[in-house]
Scaffold this motif. Structure first.
Motif, PDB file in Angstrom:
ATOM      1  N   ASP A 130     -16.562  -4.817 -11.477  1.00  0.00           N
ATOM      2  CA  ASP A 130     -15.317  -4.603 -10.737  1.00  0.00           C
ATOM      3  C   ASP A 130     -15.538  -3.506  -9.692  1.00  0.00           C
ATOM      4  O   ASP A 130     -16.229  -2.535  -9.958  1.00  0.00           O
ATOM      5  N   ILE A 131     -14.977  -3.716  -8.519  1.00  0.00           N
ATOM      6  CA  ILE A 131     -15.084  -2.713  -7.466  1.00  0.00           C
ATOM      7  C   ILE A 131     -13.734  -2.027  -7.278  1.00  0.00           C
ATOM      8  O   ILE A 131     -13.639  -0.819  -7.165  1.00  0.00           O
ATOM      9  N   ASP A 132     -12.699  -2.847  -7.216  1.00  0.00           N
ATOM     10  CA  ASP A 132     -11.354  -2.298  -7.040  1.00  0.00           C
ATOM     11  C   ASP A 132     -10.403  -3.346  -7.598  1.00  0.00           C
ATOM     12  O   ASP A 132     -10.845  -4.401  -8.043  1.00  0.00           O
ATOM     13  N   ASP A 133      -9.106  -3.073  -7.550  1.00  0.00           N
ATOM     14  CA  ASP A 133      -8.146  -4.054  -8.069  1.00  0.00           C
ATOM     15  C   ASP A 133      -8.276  -5.399  -7.370  1.00  0.00           C
ATOM     16  O   ASP A 133      -7.981  -6.440  -7.949  1.00  0.00           O
ATOM     17  N   ARG A 158     -17.448   1.094  -4.690  1.00  0.00           N
ATOM     18  CA  ARG A 158     -16.310   1.681  -5.407  1.00  0.00           C
ATOM     19  C   ARG A 158     -15.846   2.944  -4.706  1.00  0.00           C
ATOM     20  O   ARG A 158     -14.645   3.200  -4.566  1.00  0.00           O
ATOM     21  N   ASP A 167      -3.747   4.412   1.564  1.00  0.00           N
ATOM     22  CA  ASP A 167      -2.824   3.934   0.521  1.00  0.00           C
ATOM     23  C   ASP A 167      -2.761   2.405   0.492  1.00  0.00           C
ATOM     24  O   ASP A 167      -1.707   1.821   0.267  1.00  0.00           O
ATOM     25  N   TRP A 226      -8.380   3.913  -0.148  1.00  0.00           N
ATOM     26  CA  TRP A 226      -7.061   4.036  -0.794  1.00  0.00           C
ATOM     27  C   TRP A 226      -6.489   5.427  -0.590  1.00  0.00           C
ATOM     28  O   TRP A 226      -5.314   5.599  -0.296  1.00  0.00           O
ATOM     29  N   TYR A 227      -7.350   6.449  -0.703  1.00  0.00           N
ATOM     30  CA  TYR A 227      -6.889   7.835  -0.568  1.00  0.00           C
ATOM     31  C   TYR A 227      -6.294   8.094   0.813  1.00  0.00           C
ATOM     32  O   TYR A 227      -5.256   8.732   0.947  1.00  0.00           O
ATOM     33  N   THR A 228      -6.960   7.588   1.864  1.00  0.00           N
ATOM     34  CA  THR A 228      -6.454   7.872   3.213  1.00  0.00           C
ATOM     35  C   THR A 228      -5.394   6.878   3.674  1.00  0.00           C
ATOM     36  O   THR A 228      -4.484   7.254   4.398  1.00  0.00           O
ATOM     37  N   LEU A 232     -12.202   3.627  -2.949  1.00  0.00           N
ATOM     38  CA  LEU A 232     -11.350   4.731  -3.397  1.00  0.00           C
ATOM     39  C   LEU A 232     -10.974   5.627  -2.218  1.00  0.00           C
ATOM     40  O   LEU A 232      -9.823   6.041  -2.083  1.00  0.00           O
ATOM     41  N   LYS A 275     -21.763   1.365  -6.817  1.00  0.00           N
ATOM     42  CA  LYS A 275     -21.201   2.722  -6.765  1.00  0.00           C
ATOM     43  C   LYS A 275     -20.706   3.036  -5.345  1.00  0.00           C
ATOM     44  O   LYS A 275     -19.631   3.602  -5.154  1.00  0.00           O
TER      45      LYS A 275
END
Lengths: 258, 243
Positions: B65-68, B89, B100, B96-98, B93, B86
């Motif tokens: 899995d990498i993300d949803d 992923r 959303d 997503w942080y910057t 992430l 890695k």
């Protein structure tokens, strides 16, 4: 910032004279007055203050197999209200939430940073971090900004490995301790004595302490409500977050808006 | 005189215009056991045959899995795959942080392709020895990408890589037109039948098969042992009947 010391006692103790009495620095009064200035040396007036306190109150109570978090939803800046609907609590895992009072920008950033760290943990280890691990993680994250701290006063609340409720209270730079209840924010001084009375029962011969979930929820709501009566920065709504074995449940109830 | 060897490093073309080190890296992918992917309008399914070095060892996981919204199936050097996993992923992430929101798929594949290409013209580096099948859902729909050691990437409706992948590809080529409106359960069945074609004598079981699913409203997850057992049993019955 004015720091006139009204306490007349110190003037009789002359060892403090040199440390505390200075001619008023030029920058503060344009070189006009020659009044003696009392207080720590300040060479310049700050042109930009990176911190602002958006106030608000949050409290958390650990029960036998649950944690009850109650927080108001008002954010302020000085005498102005910036929002009446703002949530102070963020869910980290199914068993753990974090709630903070202080500067909203720093709080939002801190909460998002923790969520990102939780996601990384979950992908690497294929399981959710425990509340104890998150407590340590939060402490370390706060200390990593020792020299420009997150202006956030946190309560990390959740179920520990045995399923019992626990609350960890923090200062701005990551010192933490496990508590049975905690309160942070503008109403903390008003709320702390009530929590001591309701959940410890000091000096009562026979004291019925709140034990069940419903009693704890009612007490938590009442405390925020009472704080809202006296603290101008607390009010609008109380957000109740319950963490139990079934997960995280959130609801809101209105309180006074003045 | 020593004959001239064009295959010693990445910085040499051969007379036919190929970089032999990159070709050999693609061979490493063909040595890995079969991984395949197939998609419909709403779902993407990744299926892998897991190898175990010997009976005492566990089977090497090949679907990650990498993300949803995204997962990968690999074939080739597992260590290289772990490195890329890695990286993916971490990129998802940070995005997503910057922002959303979910990392757009093609952009992430582009980042991997860029990494892979850098390794194909450096005298002291070797190319990645792993092929990735990336299954994901984003705003533009479902996607199935293949990423090569050469730095190329291709988008597919169905694809198989690794050892004996040709048999799986043949099955997929015969059936892909039916895939567009299928549910994930039916895609899984097709995927397992295609895998069976590549696996040949190897008996499929929940221990040596990995299935990952992702789709609209469905976060990426691996099927658990019970679901795998049930799906494998279903296709075994079906194939016995048709025999």
């Amino acid at each position: 910032m004015e720091t006139h010391m009204q306490n007349e006692n110190y003037t009789n103790v002359n060892i403090f004279k040199n440390a505390f009495e200075h001619p008023t620095p030029k920058a503060l009064d344009g070189g006009k007055s020659d009044k003696t200035y009392y207080g720590p040396v300040m060479e310049h007036a700050s042109g930009f203050n990176p911190y602002v306190n958006n106030q608000g109150t949050t409290l958390a109570i650990a029960g036998q197999d649950f944690v009850m978090v109650a927080a108001d939803t008002r954010i302020s800046s000085g005498f102005n209200i910036l929002s009446r609907e703002h949530s102070r609590t963020t869910k980290l895992t199914e068993k753990c939430v974090i709630t903070s009072s202080g500067m909203v920008a720093d709080i939002e950033n801190l909460h998002k940073l923790l969520i990102a760290k939780v996601k990384t943990y979950e992908r690497q280890f294929k399981k959710s971090p425990s509340t104890e691990s998150l407590a340590q993680l939060l402490g370390n994250t706060l200390y990593s900004r020792r020299f420009m701290p997150f202006y956030a006063f946190n309560l990390l609340c959740g179920l520990d490995a045995k399923g019992q409720g626990c609350v960890y209270g923090y200062d701005a730079i990551g010192s933490y301790d496990k508590l049975t209840y905690g309160v942070q924010g503008s109403g903390s001084q008003l709320g702390a004595p009530i929590l001591d009375n309701q959940f410890v029962g000091h000096n009562f011969l026979v004291k019925q302490l709140a034990q069940s979930l419903q009693e704890t929820e009612d007490t938590a709501k009442d405390i925020i409500n009472s704080i809202a009566e006296r603290d101008i920065y607390t009010g609008d709504q109380v957000e109740l977050v319950l963490v139990d074995q079934n997960g995280v449940h959130i609801k809101r109830e209105p309180i006074r808006r003045d | 005189m020593l004959s001239v060897n064009y295959s010693l490093s990445c910085v040499t073309f051969d007379p036919k215009g190929k970089i032999l080190q990159v070709e050999y890296a693609k061979e490493a992918v063909k040595q890995g056991s079969t991984s395949l992917g197939l998609k419909s309008n709403d779902f993407v399914v990744l299926v892998s045959l897991k190898k175990s070095p010997h009976d005492l060892a566990s089977h090497q996981e090949k679907v990650f899995d990498i993300d949803d919204h995204m997962g990968i199936a690999i074939a080739g050097l597992t260590a290289d795959a772990r490195y890329l996993c890695k990286f993916m992923r971490s990129e998802c992430l940070n995005y997503w942080y910057t922002h959303d929101s979910h990392h757009p798929t093609e952009r992430l594949i582009g980042k991997i392709a860029k990494k892979a290409q850098i390794k194909t013209f450096h005298p002291a580096k070797r190319p990645f020895g792993v092929g990735l099948l990336v299954g994901s859902v984003d705003e533009t729909g479902t996607h199935l990408f293949e990423s090569c050691p050469s730095g190329n990437y291709y988008e597919y409706v169905a694809m198989a890589i690794g050892a004996r992948s040709q048999s799986a590809k043949t099955y997929l080529e015969k059936n892909f037109e039916q895939f567009t409106t299928l549910s994930w359960q039916e895609l899984v069945k097709h995927g397992l039948k295609a895998l069976k074609a590549s696996a040949q004598e190897t008996e499929l079981s929940e221990h040596n098969v990995s299935v990952g699913i992702v789709g609209k409203g469905l976060n990426f997850r691996l099927l658990n042992n019970d679901e795998l057992r049930a799906s494998i049993a279903e296709i075994s019955d079906a194939m016995d009947v048709s025999e």
